[in-house]
Design a protein around this motif. Sequence first.
Motif, PDB file in Angstrom:
ATOM      1  N   GLU A   7       0.839  -1.208   0.000  1.00 42.02           N
ATOM      2  CA  GLU A   7       0.000   0.000   0.000  1.00 42.02           C
ATOM      3  C   GLU A   7       0.875   1.261   0.000  1.00 42.02           C
ATOM      4  OE1 GLU A   7      -2.779  -0.344   3.275  1.00 42.02           O
ATOM      5  OE2 GLU A   7      -3.481  -2.288   2.554  1.00 42.02           O
ATOM      6  N   LYS A   8       1.977   1.202   0.771  1.00 39.84           N
ATOM      7  CA  LYS A   8       2.872   2.357   0.870  1.00 39.84           C
ATOM      8  C   LYS A   8       3.488   2.709  -0.494  1.00 39.84           C
ATOM      9  CE  LYS A   8       6.719   3.714   3.716  1.00 39.84           C
ATOM     10  NZ  LYS A   8       7.824   3.134   4.437  1.00 39.84           N
ATOM     11  N   VAL A   9       3.805   1.686  -1.265  1.00 37.58           N
ATOM     12  CA  VAL A   9       4.409   1.927  -2.586  1.00 37.58           C
ATOM     13  C   VAL A   9       3.407   2.603  -3.524  1.00 37.58           C
ATOM     14  CG1 VAL A   9       5.330   0.744  -4.636  1.00 37.58           C
ATOM     15  CG2 VAL A   9       6.007  -0.023  -2.358  1.00 37.58           C
ATOM     16  N   LEU A  10       2.116   2.301  -3.357  1.00 40.25           N
ATOM     17  CA  LEU A  10       1.105   2.762  -4.322  1.00 40.25           C
ATOM     18  C   LEU A  10       0.394   4.055  -3.917  1.00 40.25           C
ATOM     19  CD1 LEU A  10      -0.358  -0.794  -4.873  1.00 40.25           C
ATOM     20  CD2 LEU A  10       0.819   0.543  -6.633  1.00 40.25           C
ATOM     21  N   GLN A  11       0.271   4.257  -2.614  1.00 41.11           N
ATOM     22  CA  GLN A  11      -0.495   5.395  -2.092  1.00 41.11           C
ATOM     23  C   GLN A  11       0.028   6.733  -2.619  1.00 41.11           C
ATOM     24  OE1 GLN A  11      -2.280   4.195   1.010  1.00 41.11           O
ATOM     25  NE2 GLN A  11      -3.658   5.911   0.780  1.00 41.11           N
ATOM     26  N   GLY A  12      -0.870   7.566  -3.145  1.00 44.79           N
ATOM     27  CA  GLY A  12      -0.480   8.905  -3.610  1.00 44.79           C
ATOM     28  C   GLY A  12       0.217   8.908  -4.961  1.00 44.79           C
ATOM     29  N   GLN A  13       0.305   7.755  -5.615  1.00 39.27           N
ATOM     30  CA  GLN A  13       1.034   7.644  -6.886  1.00 39.27           C
ATOM     31  C   GLN A  13       0.068   7.387  -8.035  1.00 39.27           C
ATOM     32  OE1 GLN A  13       4.298   8.142  -6.799  1.00 39.27           O
ATOM     33  NE2 GLN A  13       4.295   8.230  -4.553  1.00 39.27           N
ATOM     34  N   LYS A  14       0.593   7.568  -9.271  1.00 38.83           N
ATOM     35  CA  LYS A  14      -0.189   7.172 -10.440  1.00 38.83           C
ATOM     36  C   LYS A  14       0.215   5.754 -10.815  1.00 38.83           C
ATOM     37  CE  LYS A  14      -1.533  11.533 -12.212  1.00 38.83           C
ATOM     38  NZ  LYS A  14      -1.442  12.603 -13.122  1.00 38.83           N
ATOM     39  N   TYR A  15      -0.736   5.030 -11.427  1.00 39.00           N
ATOM     40  CA  TYR A  15      -0.457   3.634 -11.779  1.00 39.00           C
ATOM     41  C   TYR A  15       0.580   3.541 -12.898  1.00 39.00           C
ATOM     42  CZ  TYR A  15      -0.831  -0.944 -13.853  1.00 39.00           C
ATOM     43  OH  TYR A  15      -0.510  -2.178 -14.357  1.00 39.00           O
ATOM     44  N   SER A  16       1.497   2.614 -12.764  1.00 39.07           N
ATOM     45  CA  SER A  16       2.327   2.165 -13.889  1.00 39.07           C
ATOM     46  C   SER A  16       2.626   0.700 -13.598  1.00 39.07           C
ATOM     47  CB  SER A  16       3.632   2.959 -13.990  1.00 39.07           C
ATOM     48  OG  SER A  16       4.480   2.602 -12.915  1.00 39.07           O
ATOM     49  N   PRO A  17       2.870  -0.095 -14.639  1.00 37.15           N
ATOM     50  CA  PRO A  17       3.186  -1.510 -14.393  1.00 37.15           C
ATOM     51  C   PRO A  17       4.403  -1.670 -13.480  1.00 37.15           C
ATOM     52  CG  PRO A  17       2.753  -1.142 -16.728  1.00 37.15           C
ATOM     53  CD  PRO A  17       2.774   0.211 -16.076  1.00 37.15           C
ATOM     54  N   GLN A  18       5.371  -0.721 -13.621  1.00 34.87           N
ATOM     55  CA  GLN A  18       6.579  -0.816 -12.781  1.00 34.87           C
ATOM     56  C   GLN A  18       6.224  -0.597 -11.309  1.00 34.87           C
ATOM     57  OE1 GLN A  18       6.285   1.054 -15.539  1.00 34.87           O
ATOM     58  NE2 GLN A  18       7.606  -0.156 -16.899  1.00 34.87           N
ATOM     59  N   ARG A  19       5.331   0.369 -11.071  1.00 37.75           N
ATOM     60  CA  ARG A  19       4.961   0.639  -9.671  1.00 37.75           C
ATOM     61  C   ARG A  19       4.201  -0.552  -9.073  1.00 37.75           C
ATOM     62  NH1 ARG A  19       6.197   4.810  -6.909  1.00 37.75           N
ATOM     63  NH2 ARG A  19       6.562   6.193  -8.647  1.00 37.75           N
ATOM     64  N   ALA A  20       3.326  -1.147  -9.892  1.00 34.78           N
ATOM     65  CA  ALA A  20       2.590  -2.323  -9.408  1.00 34.78           C
ATOM     66  C   ALA A  20       3.571  -3.459  -9.092  1.00 34.78           C
ATOM     67  CB  ALA A  20       1.556  -2.762 -10.443  1.00 34.78           C
ATOM     68  N   SER A  21       4.609  -3.599  -9.933  1.00 33.11           N
ATOM     69  CA  SER A  21       5.627  -4.638  -9.669  1.00 33.11           C
ATOM     70  C   SER A  21       6.375  -4.354  -8.375  1.00 33.11           C
ATOM     71  CB  SER A  21       6.656  -4.701 -10.804  1.00 33.11           C
ATOM     72  OG  SER A  21       6.066  -5.215 -11.937  1.00 33.11           O
ATOM     73  N   GLN A  22       6.697  -3.067  -8.168  1.00 31.29           N
ATOM     74  CA  GLN A  22       7.398  -2.702  -6.905  1.00 31.29           C
ATOM     75  C   GLN A  22       6.532  -3.042  -5.700  1.00 31.29           C
ATOM     76  OE1 GLN A  22       8.214   1.494  -7.092  1.00 31.29           O
ATOM     77  NE2 GLN A  22       9.676   1.241  -8.762  1.00 31.29           N
ATOM     78  N   ALA A  23       5.231  -2.771  -5.832  1.00 29.83           N
ATOM     79  CA  ALA A  23       4.311  -3.076  -4.724  1.00 29.83           C
ATOM     80  C   ALA A  23       4.284  -4.588  -4.466  1.00 29.83           C
ATOM     81  CB  ALA A  23       2.908  -2.572  -5.060  1.00 29.83           C
ATOM     82  N   ALA A  24       4.263  -5.355  -5.550  1.00 27.51           N
ATOM     83  CA  ALA A  24       4.231  -6.827  -5.412  1.00 27.51           C
ATOM     84  C   ALA A  24       5.515  -7.325  -4.738  1.00 27.51           C
ATOM     85  CB  ALA A  24       4.048  -7.466  -6.784  1.00 27.51           C
ATOM     86  N   GLU A  25       6.648  -6.751  -5.136  1.00 23.07           N
ATOM     87  CA  GLU A  25       7.924  -7.148  -4.518  1.00 23.07           C
ATOM     88  C   GLU A  25       7.903  -6.831  -3.021  1.00 23.07           C
ATOM     89  OE1 GLU A  25      10.409  -8.810  -5.942  1.00 23.07           O
ATOM     90  OE2 GLU A  25       9.304  -8.824  -7.840  1.00 23.07           O
ATOM     91  N   ALA A  26       7.417  -5.619  -2.702  1.00 24.88           N
ATOM     92  CA  ALA A  26       7.385  -5.190  -1.292  1.00 24.88           C
ATOM     93  C   ALA A  26       6.491  -6.107  -0.458  1.00 24.88           C
ATOM     94  CB  ALA A  26       6.898  -3.746  -1.204  1.00 24.88           C
ATOM     95  N   ALA A  27       5.359  -6.519  -1.046  1.00 24.05           N
ATOM     96  CA  ALA A  27       4.399  -7.358  -0.300  1.00 24.05           C
ATOM     97  C   ALA A  27       4.989  -8.703   0.083  1.00 24.05           C
ATOM     98  CB  ALA A  27       3.131  -7.557  -1.130  1.00 24.05           C
TER      99      ALA A  27
END
Length: 335
Positions: free
Chosen positions: A279-299
């Motif tokens: 959630e921290k990686v995504l909150q306040g950000q715009k979607y991009s596949p790279q950001r979603a991947s970072q969130a998945a890695e963090a989880a």
Amino acid sequence: MKAFEYINARDLKAASQALGSDPGKAKILAGGMDLLTELKEHLIEPERIVNIKGIKGLDVYQVGPRGARLGALITLSRIEADKRLWDQHAALAEAARAVGSPQIRNVGTLGGNLCQRPRCWYYRDEQIRCIKKGGSKCFAADEQANNKYNAILGAGPSWIVHPSDCATALVALGAKIRYFDAQGKTREVLAEEFFVLPKVRVNAENILQPNEILTEVILPAPRRGTRSTYLKFRERESFDWALSAVAVSAQVTDDGTIQEIRVVLGGVAPAPWRSLEAEKVLQGQKYSPQRASQAAEAALEQAAPLSQNAYKVPLTKVLIRRAVEKVVTGKATPV
Ligand SMILES: Cc1cc2nc3c(=O)[nH]c(=O)nc-3n(C[C@H](O)[C@H](O)[C@H](O)COP(=O)(O)OP(=O)(O)OC[C@H]3O[C@@H](n4cnc5c(N)ncnc54)[C@H](O)[C@@H]3O)c2cc1C
């Protein structure tokens, strides 16, 4: 099956009294889809079964712009069939549809789904007295164990995974759970506080005491721009529990910024697993596949797989990426 006394409770007070405070002595019967298996397989041998299906109020059903109230006795097929729930709380409708088969969903209730017991092979084997049945160890954690379905996050001293599809969705939706407590009062907790890890309570998966009864689920009204989804991966296409599942609920502004997001994992931990890291990686950000991947890695950074379930790590990452993409962009890559 051992003989038992059968009680049709007329109200919550009578049900609670009949249940009593002694764990194992009496059990609640709702749809019976899980309870009867537990009885037939000698996993539990209660002296008394308390049928709650005749209790008025447990069938409350209100869905509207101000949120929803769903009684414990509402069947999963009713949830699955309600277009308003698909529009406002899609994650729950998708989770309900992902449960078992149509026959199970026609009989199985929301309360029973949330309070069902684990599916771990060692727990379900009547010959084995594992830590969840009063024994001293979790056999799934052994190097040679059959642990392909067990937990990779939040585990110890038991490695079960929480079996309920609806539980994962409800935590993502910020739902509350109401229950009738041992003193006869109605209490309300956030769904994420209702389910507990084995380090808190090893012989139960939620906060309920033996004489307490889940009465209803409260869903808050979704804020403008909020969408949710529940993605589940299972071994068999027809009736099977999740190997991994992800529920995401997000509020996205008109310019595509993720204002609020909840990412909750199912099938990988002993309770629905909210990933604050993702959630921290995504909150306040715009979607991009790279950001979603970072969130998945963090989880999955803290994942600690057992000997046979490391596959859950990449599987869950894919589900997170797809669920975030679906909720934020409205596009769905098929699972
Ligand atoms: C073949 C099969 C496949 C299944 N697949 C799935 C699946 O894919 N996903 C999934 O999530 N589930 C699955 N289930 C599990 C489960 O049976 C159903 O989800 C169903 O919703 C359970 O509801 P029930 O009303 O029949 O519960 P019951 O069997 O009546 O009760 C289940 C447990 O909850 C307790 N309980 C019931 N109601 C309450 C209450 N109001 N307050 C406190 N405790 C209560 C009971 O004492 C019992 O321990 C499956 C079951 C079967 C048999």
